[in-house]
Write a protein that holds these residues in place. Structure first.
Motif, PDB file in Angstrom:
ATOM      1  N   ASP A 127     -86.430  28.496  34.325  1.00  0.00           N
ATOM      2  CA  ASP A 127     -86.455  28.753  32.884  1.00  0.00           C
ATOM      3  C   ASP A 127     -86.797  27.493  32.108  1.00  0.00           C
ATOM      4  O   ASP A 127     -87.551  27.530  31.121  1.00  0.00           O
ATOM      5  CB  ASP A 127     -85.082  29.293  32.450  1.00  0.00           C
ATOM      6  CG  ASP A 127     -85.113  29.905  31.051  1.00  0.00           C
ATOM      7  OD1 ASP A 127     -86.220  30.163  30.554  1.00  0.00           O
ATOM      8  OD2 ASP A 127     -84.029  30.103  30.471  1.00  0.00           O
ATOM      9  N   PHE A 128     -86.243  26.336  32.540  1.00  0.00           N
ATOM     10  CA  PHE A 128     -86.504  25.073  31.859  1.00  0.00           C
ATOM     11  C   PHE A 128     -87.983  24.690  31.944  1.00  0.00           C
ATOM     12  O   PHE A 128     -88.583  24.256  30.953  1.00  0.00           O
ATOM     13  CB  PHE A 128     -85.633  23.975  32.462  1.00  0.00           C
ATOM     14  CG  PHE A 128     -85.829  22.623  31.831  1.00  0.00           C
ATOM     15  CD1 PHE A 128     -85.291  22.332  30.591  1.00  0.00           C
ATOM     16  CD2 PHE A 128     -86.552  21.640  32.478  1.00  0.00           C
ATOM     17  CE1 PHE A 128     -85.465  21.093  29.999  1.00  0.00           C
ATOM     18  CE2 PHE A 128     -86.738  20.394  31.911  1.00  0.00           C
ATOM     19  CZ  PHE A 128     -86.193  20.118  30.656  1.00  0.00           C
ATOM     20  N   ILE A 129     -88.574  24.850  33.123  1.00  0.00           N
ATOM     21  CA  ILE A 129     -89.994  24.516  33.298  1.00  0.00           C
ATOM     22  C   ILE A 129     -90.864  25.381  32.399  1.00  0.00           C
ATOM     23  O   ILE A 129     -91.848  24.908  31.810  1.00  0.00           O
ATOM     24  CB  ILE A 129     -90.394  24.666  34.781  1.00  0.00           C
ATOM     25  CG1 ILE A 129     -89.696  23.598  35.621  1.00  0.00           C
ATOM     26  CG2 ILE A 129     -91.909  24.562  34.947  1.00  0.00           C
ATOM     27  CD1 ILE A 129     -89.922  23.757  37.107  1.00  0.00           C
ATOM     28  N   GLN A 130     -90.506  26.648  32.275  1.00  0.00           N
ATOM     29  CA  GLN A 130     -91.284  27.543  31.420  1.00  0.00           C
ATOM     30  C   GLN A 130     -91.148  27.181  29.941  1.00  0.00           C
ATOM     31  O   GLN A 130     -92.087  27.369  29.153  1.00  0.00           O
ATOM     32  CB  GLN A 130     -90.836  28.990  31.636  1.00  0.00           C
ATOM     33  CG  GLN A 130     -91.189  29.540  33.017  1.00  0.00           C
ATOM     34  CD  GLN A 130     -90.719  30.973  33.192  1.00  0.00           C
ATOM     35  OE1 GLN A 130     -90.043  31.532  32.328  1.00  0.00           O
ATOM     36  NE2 GLN A 130     -91.073  31.573  34.320  1.00  0.00           N
ATOM     37  N   ARG A 131     -89.999  26.631  29.555  1.00  0.00           N
ATOM     38  CA  ARG A 131     -89.761  26.321  28.145  1.00  0.00           C
ATOM     39  C   ARG A 131     -90.194  24.915  27.744  1.00  0.00           C
ATOM     40  O   ARG A 131     -90.162  24.582  26.553  1.00  0.00           O
ATOM     41  CB  ARG A 131     -88.274  26.482  27.817  1.00  0.00           C
ATOM     42  CG  ARG A 131     -87.766  27.904  27.878  1.00  0.00           C
ATOM     43  CD  ARG A 131     -86.400  27.988  27.217  1.00  0.00           C
ATOM     44  NE  ARG A 131     -85.792  29.293  27.373  1.00  0.00           N
ATOM     45  CZ  ARG A 131     -84.627  29.637  26.823  1.00  0.00           C
ATOM     46  NH1 ARG A 131     -83.965  28.756  26.083  1.00  0.00           N
ATOM     47  NH2 ARG A 131     -84.122  30.837  27.012  1.00  0.00           N
ATOM     48  N   VAL A 132     -90.528  24.060  28.700  1.00  0.00           N
ATOM     49  CA  VAL A 132     -90.871  22.672  28.387  1.00  0.00           C
ATOM     50  C   VAL A 132     -91.979  22.567  27.342  1.00  0.00           C
ATOM     51  O   VAL A 132     -91.848  21.808  26.366  1.00  0.00           O
ATOM     52  CB  VAL A 132     -91.234  21.893  29.675  1.00  0.00           C
ATOM     53  CG1 VAL A 132     -92.016  20.622  29.348  1.00  0.00           C
ATOM     54  CG2 VAL A 132     -89.972  21.526  30.427  1.00  0.00           C
ATOM     55  N   PRO A 133     -93.115  23.283  27.488  1.00  0.00           N
ATOM     56  CA  PRO A 133     -94.154  23.165  26.443  1.00  0.00           C
ATOM     57  C   PRO A 133     -93.649  23.531  25.051  1.00  0.00           C
ATOM     58  O   PRO A 133     -93.966  22.848  24.070  1.00  0.00           O
ATOM     59  CB  PRO A 133     -95.238  24.143  26.924  1.00  0.00           C
ATOM     60  CG  PRO A 133     -95.021  24.256  28.397  1.00  0.00           C
ATOM     61  CD  PRO A 133     -93.542  24.175  28.578  1.00  0.00           C
ATOM     62  N   ASP A 134     -92.831  24.597  24.971  1.00  0.00           N
ATOM     63  CA  ASP A 134     -92.298  25.003  23.669  1.00  0.00           C
ATOM     64  C   ASP A 134     -91.329  23.958  23.136  1.00  0.00           C
ATOM     65  O   ASP A 134     -91.305  23.664  21.935  1.00  0.00           O
ATOM     66  CB  ASP A 134     -91.600  26.358  23.806  1.00  0.00           C
ATOM     67  CG  ASP A 134     -91.100  26.868  22.462  1.00  0.00           C
ATOM     68  OD1 ASP A 134     -91.895  26.904  21.511  1.00  0.00           O
ATOM     69  OD2 ASP A 134     -89.905  27.214  22.375  1.00  0.00           O
ATOM     70  N   TYR A 135     -90.524  23.369  24.007  1.00  0.00           N
ATOM     71  CA  TYR A 135     -89.586  22.323  23.591  1.00  0.00           C
ATOM     72  C   TYR A 135     -90.334  21.109  23.047  1.00  0.00           C
ATOM     73  O   TYR A 135     -89.934  20.511  22.042  1.00  0.00           O
ATOM     74  CB  TYR A 135     -88.704  21.917  24.764  1.00  0.00           C
ATOM     75  CG  TYR A 135     -87.486  22.790  24.947  1.00  0.00           C
ATOM     76  CD1 TYR A 135     -87.428  24.067  24.407  1.00  0.00           C
ATOM     77  CD2 TYR A 135     -86.384  22.335  25.670  1.00  0.00           C
ATOM     78  CE1 TYR A 135     -86.328  24.870  24.580  1.00  0.00           C
ATOM     79  CE2 TYR A 135     -85.258  23.132  25.843  1.00  0.00           C
ATOM     80  CZ  TYR A 135     -85.238  24.400  25.296  1.00  0.00           C
ATOM     81  OH  TYR A 135     -84.136  25.193  25.458  1.00  0.00           O
ATOM     82  N   VAL A 136     -91.400  20.727  23.738  1.00  0.00           N
ATOM     83  CA  VAL A 136     -92.192  19.576  23.284  1.00  0.00           C
ATOM     84  C   VAL A 136     -92.777  19.843  21.905  1.00  0.00           C
ATOM     85  O   VAL A 136     -92.743  18.980  21.011  1.00  0.00           O
ATOM     86  CB  VAL A 136     -93.311  19.256  24.305  1.00  0.00           C
ATOM     87  CG1 VAL A 136     -94.258  18.191  23.752  1.00  0.00           C
ATOM     88  CG2 VAL A 136     -92.715  18.795  25.621  1.00  0.00           C
ATOM     89  N   THR A 137     -93.308  21.050  21.713  1.00  0.00           N
ATOM     90  CA  THR A 137     -93.899  21.406  20.408  1.00  0.00           C
ATOM     91  C   THR A 137     -92.845  21.369  19.309  1.00  0.00           C
ATOM     92  O   THR A 137     -93.086  20.836  18.208  1.00  0.00           O
ATOM     93  CB  THR A 137     -94.528  22.804  20.489  1.00  0.00           C
ATOM     94  OG1 THR A 137     -95.532  22.819  21.508  1.00  0.00           O
ATOM     95  CG2 THR A 137     -95.150  23.186  19.160  1.00  0.00           C
TER      96      THR A 137
END
Length: 373
Positions: A93-103
């Motif tokens: 789940d964390f890997i999938q959310r990383v791009p959104d977190y960065v944005t």
């Protein structure tokens, strides 16, 4: 003080240089198959004091070894059944959310109100925001690349199934025969160098045991503390971040800094402008650092390990570059052993005729230059 001749010093230097060369050659040749054996030896070394303690309580070595390994396997299996699936789910789940977190972090920085900052800082905010976004993206990319390389390296070294099968077997036989192996190796040492070898071995054992067993226990305690604490606070991926922080905390300053940045970064995205919650996460991390530095580290490790943080970080990078994942595993004990050898060689040099002659020559030269009365 006993003195050593220059020729004797050279012989000792060549002997230990040859031992080091053979050790490095062995690692280079067999590095692709060493992981389960290194892991098994490390596990046996870590658990040997427990076996000795059980022996002093009346169990023979075989029964002590069986009790320890069965207990370890039970705990490991329970971890696989209960903790590993949860960590795998959080990691995915964390890997999938990383791009959104960065944005979201980039937007948070770009929309921040800098009215309270001095004018000279406010004038540079556009540059600061741009650099922050760039470094954040590069940092996330670096961490992702590093994790993928470690995973690929581990998969290339040996299949995970064989690791889980071979490591307990190696650990069992190593733990069972540990004392006999030490005695046998001791009987092979040339009698002329027996005192020196025993002195070096004792110092190596103290350094490695003090760091590996002490730091290993410290990492485990921190992993549990951070993992449970961040989960109770309600931080997303708290268990994953906490365990990861604890297990890499043996790297000086890097482990705690990475963990703090991950936790605060996730907290900023999760809680937004709720600075109280973000402050609670940061304060919890600082409390963990206080407990580590003032309570756990003095009790578990002490001050006699003799591993400088810079030397330790260099060893991790150097052995990792030379031998891959196996190199990372052996970096700490190898760094401790090399440090002991260097200190031993320096002591022998200071006790040798080579140093004494040089010092006498310097004293005579200095005396000759004194003005006559």
């Amino acid at each position: 003080m006993s003195h050593i001749s220059a020729s004797g010093l050279r012989r000792q230097f060549l002997f230990w240089l040859g031992v080091l060369a053979v050790f490095i050659l062995f690692l280079m040749v067999f590095r692709t198959i060493l992981l389960p054996f290194v892991a098994g030896m490390a596990l046996a070394y870590f658990l040997d004091p427990v076996a000795d303690w059980l022996e002093r309580r009346g169990l023979n070595r075989l029964m002590a070894t069986i009790v320890i390994l069965v207990s370890f396997v039970v705990v490991f299996v329970l971890s696989l059944m209960l903790i590993i699936p949860l960590l795998a789910s959080q990691l995915n789940d964390f890997i999938q959310r990383v791009p959104d977190y960065v944005t979201q972090l980039q937007n948070l920085v770009a929309q921040s109100n800098a009215a309270w900052l001095p004018d000279w800082v406010d004038g540079q905010m556009d540059t600061i925001k741009s650099n922050f976004s760039r470094y954040l993206s590069e940092g996330i990319g670096f961490v992702g690349t590093l994790l993928s390389q470690i995973w690929s390296s581990g998969k290339a070294i040996v299949d995970i199934a064989s690791l889980l099968v071979v490591t307990p077997v190696v650990a069992f036989y190593m733990l069972l025969d540990w004392d006999r192996m030490i005695a046998k190796v001791d009987s092979w040492v040339p009698r002329r160098y027996l005192g020196d070898v025993r002195e070096i071995a004792t110092e190596m054992d103290n350094a490695i045991a003090g760091f590996v067993r002490g730091q290993g226990s410290l990492c485990l305690i921190q992993a549990i503390y951070y993992g449970i604490g961040l989960s109770l606070i309600g931080l997303n991926f708290g268990l994953l971040i906490g365990l990861f922080t604890g297990f890499i905390s043996f790297i000086p300053y890097v482990g705690s800094t990475v963990g703090l940045l991950l936790a605060v970064g996730v907290a900023l995205v999760q809680y937004g402008a709720d600075w109280v919650q973000v402050g609670i996460v940061a304060a919890f991390f600082f409390s963990g650092q206080f407990i580590e530095g003032n309570i756990l580290q003095p009790k578990l490790i002490g001050s006699s390990v003799g591993l400088h943080p810079v030397w330790l970080m260099f060893a991790l990078f150097a052995f990792g570059a030379l031998f891959g994942f196996v190199g990372v595993l052996i970096a700490v004990p190898a760094a401790a052993a090399i440090g002991v050898l260097v200190r031993f060689a320096l002591r022998r040099y200071l006790e040798s005729d080579l140093y004494e002659n040089e010092r006498s020559s310097t004293v005579i030269t200095s005396t000759d230059r004194l003005p006559e009365a």
